[in-house]
Enzyme design. Structure first.
Site, mmCIF file in Angstrom:
data_model
loop_
_atom_site.group_PDB
_atom_site.id
_atom_site.type_symbol
_atom_site.label_atom_id
_atom_site.label_comp_id
_atom_site.label_asym_id
_atom_site.label_seq_id
_atom_site.Cartn_x
_atom_site.Cartn_y
_atom_site.Cartn_z
ATOM 1 N N ASN A 165 -14.063 25.775 65.406
ATOM 2 C CA ASN A 165 -12.841 25.078 65.014
ATOM 3 C C ASN A 165 -11.897 26.014 64.251
ATOM 4 O OD1 ASN A 165 -11.048 22.897 64.493
ATOM 5 N ND2 ASN A 165 -12.786 21.483 64.383
ATOM 6 N N HIS A 178 -22.514 44.256 49.494
ATOM 7 C CA HIS A 178 -22.080 45.307 48.573
ATOM 8 C C HIS A 178 -23.191 45.546 47.557
ATOM 9 C CE1 HIS A 178 -18.053 45.088 50.270
ATOM 10 N NE2 HIS A 178 -18.253 43.785 50.308
ATOM 11 N N THR A 205 -27.763 30.733 51.822
ATOM 12 C CA THR A 205 -28.194 32.032 51.300
ATOM 13 C C THR A 205 -29.543 32.472 51.838
ATOM 14 O OG1 THR A 205 -29.194 30.983 49.376
ATOM 15 C CG2 THR A 205 -26.890 31.712 49.159
ATOM 16 N N ARG A 207 -30.092 23.744 50.869
ATOM 17 C CA ARG A 207 -31.512 23.428 50.882
ATOM 18 C C ARG A 207 -31.778 22.376 51.958
ATOM 19 N NH1 ARG A 207 -30.735 24.959 45.771
ATOM 20 N NH2 ARG A 207 -32.432 25.691 44.459
#
Length: 191
Positions: A90, A120, A171, A186
């Protein structure tokens, strides 16, 4: 006679997941070429679907049958992105493809989703200051739905048939056939 191997180019280092400099001449040139194609894609008129498709086929590493992307679309290189069949991205998708981004078949990606591969240095302040970075791939399985505003971080894989709720920051890996939500994202239940 010195038989040591040639040092890797910054592009090769980037694709190998090693530290590289993003201001390398070859990488800057490739990002500019990508932006020119993105300008053409994003600037196409509303009824120029075939033109947009043709640009994507030149830009991306692979674009499966019946897949499409809504403008505005942004990426770094394009060639490191592989999209399966019948997949939809989208508006305002951002795919930072310093490492491979693989998106399966039948995937629905909501507006303003970000798939990010660039990393980084965290502890090496000098390396970060002098613009060294690395990258890790992102993989999205088949029949996945990413809700609006989802951010997928470097090195993450999302399993087949998973749903990630709007606004989630992913993550770590998401297994097959689960609903996952939140920041950090989660698993909340099986599907």
């Amino acid at each position: 006679m010195d038989e040591s191997p040639e040092p890797l180019s910054h592009k090769a280092r980037m694709l190998a997941g090693e530290l590289y400099r993003d201001d390398d001449v070859e990488l800057v040139s490739e990002r500019r070429a990508c932006r020119r194609l993105l300008d053409e894609f994003n600037g196409a008129a509303a009824d120029e679907d075939e033109r947009r498709r043709a640009v994507l086929e030149r830009l991306l590493g692979a674009l499966g049958a019946d897949s499409w992307i809504m403008p505005r679309f942004a990426c770094d290189y394009g060639g490191n992105i592989r999209i399966g069949a019948n997949t939809f991205l989208n508006y305002d998708a951002i795919l930072l493809d310093c490492a491979p981004i693989v998106i399966g078949d039948d995937v629905s990606i909501g507006p303003r989703v970000q798939l990010l591969t660039a990393l980084h240095p965290i502890d090496d302040h000098e390396a970060r200051r002098t613009r060294w970075e690395s990258a890790a791939p992102v993989t999205i399985g088949n029949n996945v739905w990413l809700g609006a505003g989802v951010i997928v971080c470097p090195g993450v894989s999302i399993g087949d048939d998973a749903v990630v709720g709007a606004g989630s920051v992913v993550t770590r890996d998401v297994p097959d056939r689960v609903l996952a939500v939140g920041n950090p994202c989660r698993t909340v239940r099986a599907l």
